[in-house]
Design an enzyme around this catalytic site. Structure first.
Site, PDB file in Angstrom:
ATOM      1  N   HIS A  85       0.830  -1.213   0.000  1.00  0.00           N
ATOM      2  CA  HIS A  85       0.000   0.000   0.000  1.00  0.00           C
ATOM      3  C   HIS A  85       0.865   1.264   0.000  1.00  0.00           C
ATOM      4  CE1 HIS A  85       0.974   0.849   4.221  1.00  0.00           C
ATOM      5  NE2 HIS A  85       0.833  -0.446   4.444  1.00  0.00           N
ATOM      6  N   GLU A 115      -2.760  -6.890   7.447  1.00  0.00           N
ATOM      7  CA  GLU A 115      -1.495  -6.606   8.115  1.00  0.00           C
ATOM      8  C   GLU A 115      -1.342  -7.463   9.378  1.00  0.00           C
ATOM      9  OE1 GLU A 115       1.471  -6.039   8.271  1.00  0.00           O
ATOM     10  OE2 GLU A 115       1.701  -3.858   8.096  1.00  0.00           O
TER      11      GLU A 115
END
Length: 434
Positions: free
Chosen positions: A186, A269
């Site tokens: 990201h 994550e």
């Protein structure tokens, strides 16, 4: 009539030796499979199982339960076969890869005479080196990386000789796997700029910064340059920052119809707990001392836990690839999660995790394969702000302390004793006993 072996050319003798060795391996694998199936009480299904392309007990691990149920096996028999074949897999790999010193020396001498060139393998030290390289091929890759990069084309070590060509599973994987896997971290998030923000905002709700948005849009430009009109599919972590990154990427594909996008929570994550505690800096220091791969944050996860998630994710990928026609699969995820997925897919040793450099925001890791093989290789990485692609593989850290010494099995070797890291040592090391 066939000429005696002694009268044949040296090249023909070398070929015969190799062919005989392959035949012995195939025969040994076939006998092992039959004995294994008899031990599991399914001797009545031996021929049917062989028709699926199974040649060794380890090949059974690549079959789905439905394949075996379709032969008439009960669910209990299938579960037992799967569990026992997984245990036999590692031992079977050693059988296929092992080469006796006598066989190797014989072939080396013939090959040396044929080529009239010196060979290290003809010496005892050279033979030992060959055995080590066969058993630990990844170690050879690390040695050739000069401590800067990791490129791990070790796919073949997971498949016994001939399996990838004969097994129905690998045949379907060869037909259905995308030609390119593109991992994208990201863009820059609020948490990358101010880590203390996660004391008050849940990690999964953090947004991209203005710089992160620019990185995401640029990632779309670079992705369009890679795929060049080929078909593609996206899988994205459900966190806000990864979805926003995907939205930025899609600005380069507004005129493309029917692009499939799917969320998958398994590629989220690493969880460090809920809201970050005031002791988070101390916890990160403790992780480095304890071993970053195995350190589990309170109420959170360790990278080892994420590795388990990566395994589940890849199992779903394998099933989906059996009927896939998409050429490019783009996975928008998080830096650490991308690394453990690649480690799991490429069978990179766990010991390498601490040596891998983190990925930068919106950096690509691109894996490619040719149409005639299911094998993926790390083709290149491509970071934001760099016009050139880096074809050297994953970056490795330099200047790290030496790895922990491990006993080699020799009873005459000095005893190794662990050092207490909570007493002030920076590395949990082992050393010969004084």
């Amino acid at each position: 009539p066939a000429r005696p072996l002694a009268r044949r050319s040296l090249g023909a003798r070398a070929a015969l030796i190799r062919a005989a060795r392959r035949a012995r391996r195939a025969m040994a694998g076939n006998e092992l499979l039959e004995d294994f199936l008899v031990q599991q009480g399914v001797q009545g299904f031996i021929d049917a199982i062989k028709e699926l392309g199974v040649k060794t007990p380890g090949d059974l691990t690549y079959l789905h339960a439905a394949d075996l149920r379709g032969l008439g096996l009960s669910l209990v028999q299938v579960r037992r076969l799967q569990a026992e074949s997984e245990k036999a897999k590692s031992g079977l790999r050693r059988l296929h890869m092992s080469v006796t010193f006598e066989e190797k020396d014989k072939e080396d001498k013939v090959s040396e005479a044929t080529t009239a060139a010196p060979s290290m393998s003809s010496s005892p030290a050279g033979s030992t080196r060959m055995r080590i390289q066969r058993s630990l091929s990844f170690t050879g890759e690390c040695a050739s990386s000069c401590g800067k990069y990791v490129n791990a084309p070790v796919f073949e070590d997971r498949v016994s000789p001939g399996t990838s060509e004969c097994s129905r599973f690998w045949q379907e994987q060869k037909k259905g796997r995308p030609l390119r896997l593109i991992f994208v971290r990201h863009g820059e998030s609020e948490g990358n700029v101010d880590r203390s923000l996660t004391k008050y905002v849940p990690d999964h709700l953090l947004h991209l910064t203005a710089q992160g948005r620019r990185q995401a849009v640029d990632a779309g430009r670079r992705l369009a340059e890679i795929v060049r009109g080929e078909t593609m599919k996206f899988i994205v972590s459900p966190y806000v920052r990864t979805i926003e990154t995907l939205n930025g990427i899609m600005q380069s594909f507004l005129d493309v119809q029917d692009i499939e996008v799917r969320e998958d929570v398994r590629i989220r994550e690493q969880e460090h707990g809920n809201f970050d505690s005031d002791t988070m800096p101390q916890l990160h220091q403790a992780a480095q001392k304890f071993g970053p791969f195995y350190f589990r944050f309170p109420d959170g996860e360790s990278p080892a836990d994420c590795y388990d998630r990566a395994s589940l994710f890849l199992e779903s990928m394998y099933r989906g690839w059996e009927h896939n026609s998409i050429q490019n699969l783009v996975i928008v995820s998080h830096g650490m999660m991308i690394l453990v997925i690649i480690m799991r897919l490429m069978q990179i040793p766990i010991s390498e995790f601490a040596h891998l450099e983190p990925l930068s925001n919106c950096e690509f890791v691109v894996l490619e394969r040719s149409p005639d093989t299911p094998k993926f290789d790390i083709a290149y990485t491509w970071a934001h702000g760099q016009e050139e692609r880096d074809f050297n593989g994953l970056r490795r850290k330099t200047g790290l302390p030496p790895e922990v010494e491990v006993w080699d099995g020799n009873l005459e070797a000095p005893l190794l004793v662990s050092t207490k890291i909570r007493a002030g040592s920076d590395l949990c090391a082992a050393h010969p006993e004084a």
